[in-house]
Design a protein around this motif. Structure first.
Motif, PDB file in Angstrom:
ATOM      1  N   THR A  69       0.828  -1.194   0.000  1.00 35.59           N
ATOM      2  CA  THR A  69       0.000   0.000   0.000  1.00 35.59           C
ATOM      3  C   THR A  69       0.868   1.252   0.000  1.00 35.59           C
ATOM      4  OG1 THR A  69      -1.674   1.264   1.246  1.00 35.59           O
ATOM      5  CG2 THR A  69      -0.166  -0.115   2.514  1.00 35.59           C
ATOM      6  N   ASP A  70       0.347   2.313  -0.629  1.00 33.13           N
ATOM      7  CA  ASP A  70       1.060   3.588  -0.643  1.00 33.13           C
ATOM      8  C   ASP A  70       0.751   4.424   0.591  1.00 33.13           C
ATOM      9  OD1 ASP A  70       2.182   3.031  -3.125  1.00 33.13           O
ATOM     10  OD2 ASP A  70       0.465   3.863  -4.213  1.00 33.13           O
ATOM     11  N   ASP A  71      -0.206   3.983   1.383  1.00 33.21           N
ATOM     12  CA  ASP A  71      -0.612   4.714   2.586  1.00 33.21           C
ATOM     13  C   ASP A  71       0.281   4.281   3.744  1.00 33.21           C
ATOM     14  OD1 ASP A  71      -1.838   5.838   4.805  1.00 33.21           O
ATOM     15  OD2 ASP A  71      -3.866   5.525   4.025  1.00 33.21           O
ATOM     16  N   LYS A  72       1.357   5.042   3.985  1.00 37.00           N
ATOM     17  CA  LYS A  72       2.339   4.661   5.003  1.00 37.00           C
ATOM     18  C   LYS A  72       1.724   4.598   6.395  1.00 37.00           C
ATOM     19  CE  LYS A  72       6.952   5.725   6.774  1.00 37.00           C
ATOM     20  NZ  LYS A  72       6.550   5.561   8.186  1.00 37.00           N
ATOM     21  N   LYS A  73       0.892   5.580   6.745  1.00 36.77           N
ATOM     22  CA  LYS A  73       0.290   5.582   8.083  1.00 36.77           C
ATOM     23  C   LYS A  73      -0.589   4.353   8.271  1.00 36.77           C
ATOM     24  CE  LYS A  73      -2.435   8.285  11.351  1.00 36.77           C
ATOM     25  NZ  LYS A  73      -3.189   7.087  11.794  1.00 36.77           N
ATOM     26  N   PHE A  74      -1.360   4.035   7.258  1.00 39.64           N
ATOM     27  CA  PHE A  74      -2.211   2.840   7.327  1.00 39.64           C
ATOM     28  C   PHE A  74      -1.369   1.588   7.528  1.00 39.64           C
ATOM     29  CE2 PHE A  74      -4.042  -0.716   4.841  1.00 39.64           C
ATOM     30  CZ  PHE A  74      -5.145  -0.985   5.640  1.00 39.64           C
ATOM     31  N   ALA A  75      -0.295   1.465   6.733  1.00 43.89           N
ATOM     32  CA  ALA A  75       0.587   0.299   6.849  1.00 43.89           C
ATOM     33  C   ALA A  75       1.221   0.240   8.229  1.00 43.89           C
ATOM     34  CB  ALA A  75       1.669   0.345   5.768  1.00 43.89           C
ATOM     35  N   ASP A  76       1.698   1.381   8.719  1.00 43.12           N
ATOM     36  CA  ASP A  76       2.325   1.423  10.042  1.00 43.12           C
ATOM     37  C   ASP A  76       1.336   1.023  11.137  1.00 43.12           C
ATOM     38  OD1 ASP A  76       4.687   2.243   8.912  1.00 43.12           O
ATOM     39  OD2 ASP A  76       4.444   4.360   9.443  1.00 43.12           O
ATOM     40  N   ASP A  77       0.088   1.478  11.003  1.00 40.01           N
ATOM     41  CA  ASP A  77      -0.934   1.163  12.006  1.00 40.01           C
ATOM     42  C   ASP A  77      -1.241  -0.342  12.025  1.00 40.01           C
ATOM     43  OD1 ASP A  77      -1.126   3.784  12.763  1.00 40.01           O
ATOM     44  OD2 ASP A  77      -2.950   4.203  11.603  1.00 40.01           O
ATOM     45  N   MET A  81      -0.391  -2.939  15.047  1.00 37.48           N
ATOM     46  CA  MET A  81      -1.466  -3.734  15.626  1.00 37.48           C
ATOM     47  C   MET A  81      -1.076  -5.211  15.705  1.00 37.48           C
ATOM     48  SD  MET A  81      -5.443  -3.934  14.352  1.00 37.48           S
ATOM     49  CE  MET A  81      -4.944  -4.394  12.683  1.00 37.48           C
ATOM     50  N   ILE A  82      -0.476  -5.713  14.636  1.00 34.95           N
ATOM     51  CA  ILE A  82      -0.041  -7.114  14.616  1.00 34.95           C
ATOM     52  C   ILE A  82       1.076  -7.339  15.634  1.00 34.95           C
ATOM     53  CG2 ILE A  82       1.023  -8.930  13.218  1.00 34.95           C
ATOM     54  CD1 ILE A  82      -0.326  -7.645  10.779  1.00 34.95           C
ATOM     55  N   ASN A  83       2.049  -6.427  15.657  1.00 41.78           N
ATOM     56  CA  ASN A  83       3.149  -6.546  16.611  1.00 41.78           C
ATOM     57  C   ASN A  83       2.630  -6.573  18.045  1.00 41.78           C
ATOM     58  OD1 ASN A  83       4.966  -6.543  14.537  1.00 41.78           O
ATOM     59  ND2 ASN A  83       5.818  -4.530  14.950  1.00 41.78           N
ATOM     60  N   SER A  84       1.744  -5.639  18.353  1.00 42.03           N
ATOM     61  CA  SER A  84       1.204  -5.548  19.710  1.00 42.03           C
ATOM     62  C   SER A  84       0.475  -6.827  20.094  1.00 42.03           C
ATOM     63  CB  SER A  84       0.264  -4.344  19.807  1.00 42.03           C
ATOM     64  OG  SER A  84      -0.325  -4.270  21.091  1.00 42.03           O
ATOM     65  N   TYR A  85      -0.284  -7.365  19.151  1.00 39.09           N
ATOM     66  CA  TYR A  85      -1.052  -8.585  19.429  1.00 39.09           C
ATOM     67  C   TYR A  85      -0.129  -9.745  19.787  1.00 39.09           C
ATOM     68  CZ  TYR A  85      -3.942 -12.714  18.522  1.00 39.09           C
ATOM     69  OH  TYR A  85      -4.585 -13.916  18.633  1.00 39.09           O
ATOM     70  N   TYR A  86       0.936  -9.931  19.002  1.00 39.80           N
ATOM     71  CA  TYR A  86       1.793 -11.091  19.245  1.00 39.80           C
ATOM     72  C   TYR A  86       2.732 -10.898  20.433  1.00 39.80           C
ATOM     73  CZ  TYR A  86      -0.042 -13.768  15.450  1.00 39.80           C
ATOM     74  OH  TYR A  86      -0.893 -14.493  14.667  1.00 39.80           O
ATOM     75  N   VAL A  87       3.097  -9.665  20.729  1.00 37.54           N
ATOM     76  CA  VAL A  87       3.864  -9.429  21.954  1.00 37.54           C
ATOM     77  C   VAL A  87       3.000  -9.763  23.168  1.00 37.54           C
ATOM     78  CG1 VAL A  87       4.939  -7.666  23.403  1.00 37.54           C
ATOM     79  CG2 VAL A  87       5.441  -7.742  20.965  1.00 37.54           C
ATOM     80  N   LYS A  88       1.733  -9.373  23.123  1.00 38.68           N
ATOM     81  CA  LYS A  88       0.811  -9.702  24.219  1.00 38.68           C
ATOM     82  C   LYS A  88       0.612 -11.209  24.323  1.00 38.68           C
ATOM     83  CE  LYS A  88      -0.312  -5.619  25.825  1.00 38.68           C
ATOM     84  NZ  LYS A  88       0.060  -5.220  27.215  1.00 38.68           N
ATOM     85  N   ARG A  89       0.525 -11.879  23.169  1.00 38.48           N
ATOM     86  CA  ARG A  89       0.397 -13.335  23.173  1.00 38.48           C
ATOM     87  C   ARG A  89       1.624 -13.985  23.797  1.00 38.48           C
ATOM     88  NH1 ARG A  89      -2.072 -15.941  18.784  1.00 38.48           N
ATOM     89  NH2 ARG A  89      -0.803 -17.715  19.422  1.00 38.48           N
ATOM     90  N   ALA A  90       2.802 -13.488  23.423  1.00 39.65           N
ATOM     91  CA  ALA A  90       4.049 -14.037  23.972  1.00 39.65           C
ATOM     92  C   ALA A  90       4.115 -13.796  25.473  1.00 39.65           C
ATOM     93  CB  ALA A  90       5.248 -13.402  23.273  1.00 39.65           C
ATOM     94  N   GLU A  91       3.727 -12.606  25.889  1.00 44.10           N
ATOM     95  CA  GLU A  91       3.735 -12.261  27.309  1.00 44.10           C
ATOM     96  C   GLU A  91       2.788 -13.176  28.089  1.00 44.10           C
ATOM     97  OE1 GLU A  91       2.374  -8.416  30.002  1.00 44.10           O
ATOM     98  OE2 GLU A  91       3.131  -8.100  27.978  1.00 44.10           O
TER      99      GLU A  91
END
Length: 220
Positions: A69-77, A81-91
């Motif tokens: 996607t060309d929408d950097k903010k969208f991609a970053d968000d 979101m994915i990173n946060s989810y899996y860090v919480k899962r690991a925790e």
């Protein structure tokens, strides 16, 4: 209104107004289509990324989403979101003693780490997972020393891994194994033979708890 004025209104003004209205309607429809496409894209990404049985796929997605996607903010968000989810899962996996799930997430994170903030980076700085990641690094260093034939350095690394996170993988058992092997070498045993015996024992008894690719142990 004079005929001349009517002529110019019909010839210039009305077409310009109609063109403006048409442009506005077309632009609105395009924006709506882009918004719809973004929603469908997000739904697909979420469906793929939050597959609890396949963190490898989800974490791999975080590396390729910015190129989709060309929408950097969208991609970053989405990536955040994915990173946060899996860090919480690991925790949560660590808190509940689900070592297999933590290993699955951490191994995938280690494989797909790269530029920018990644799940691997987050695991290292998260208070709940940082000790386990420190132990993981000592574990990797220990296996590297073992393959190089440096039994004492390998033993020291596994002892440090156990100290950093007691009970992590099989650090305690491997440290004890290597302590015995160091003693055998000091007693006159052939170092290359003892080294291979140590590797064979680790492969047979403990490799299911290690990462074969990262630690260079053949998969079973």
């Amino acid at each position: 209104m004079s005929d001349g004025l009517k002529f110019w209104i019909q010839t210039l003004v009305v077409p310009a107004v109609l063109a403006g209205v048409g442009y506005y309607i077309n632009d609105t429809l395009q924006q709506q289509q882009r918004a719809f496409d973004k929603i469908k894209f997000t739904e697909q990404i979420i469906s793929e990324a939050f597959d609890s049985n396949n963190p490898d796929k989800a974490i791999a997605l975080t590396k390729i989403i910015p190129s989709l996607t060309d929408d950097k903010k969208f991609a970053d968000d989405v990536v955040a979101m994915i990173n946060s989810y899996y860090v919480k899962r690991a925790e949560q996996a660590l808190k509940t003693g689900n070592e297999a799930e933590y290993k699955q997430i951490a191994d995938a994170a280690a494989v797909f780490k790269g530029d920018g903030i990644s799940i691997s980076d987050s695991l290292k700085i998260n208070p709940a997972t940082s000790k386990a990641e420190t132990a993981r690094q000592y574990e990797q260093d220990g296996l590297a020393h073992l393959h190089q034939g440096n039994l004492e350095a390998a033993r020291d690394c596994f002892q440090k891994a156990e100290a950093a996170y007691p009970g992590f993988h099989s650090s305690y058992e491997i440290a004890n194994l290597l302590t015995k092997k160091v003693q055998e070498v000091k007693a006159g045993a052939d170092q290359s033979t003892v080294r291979q015996q140590a590797i064979d024992t680790i492969r047979k008894k403990y490799s299911w708890r290690l990462n074969p690719q990262a630690l260079r142990l053949p998969a079973q």
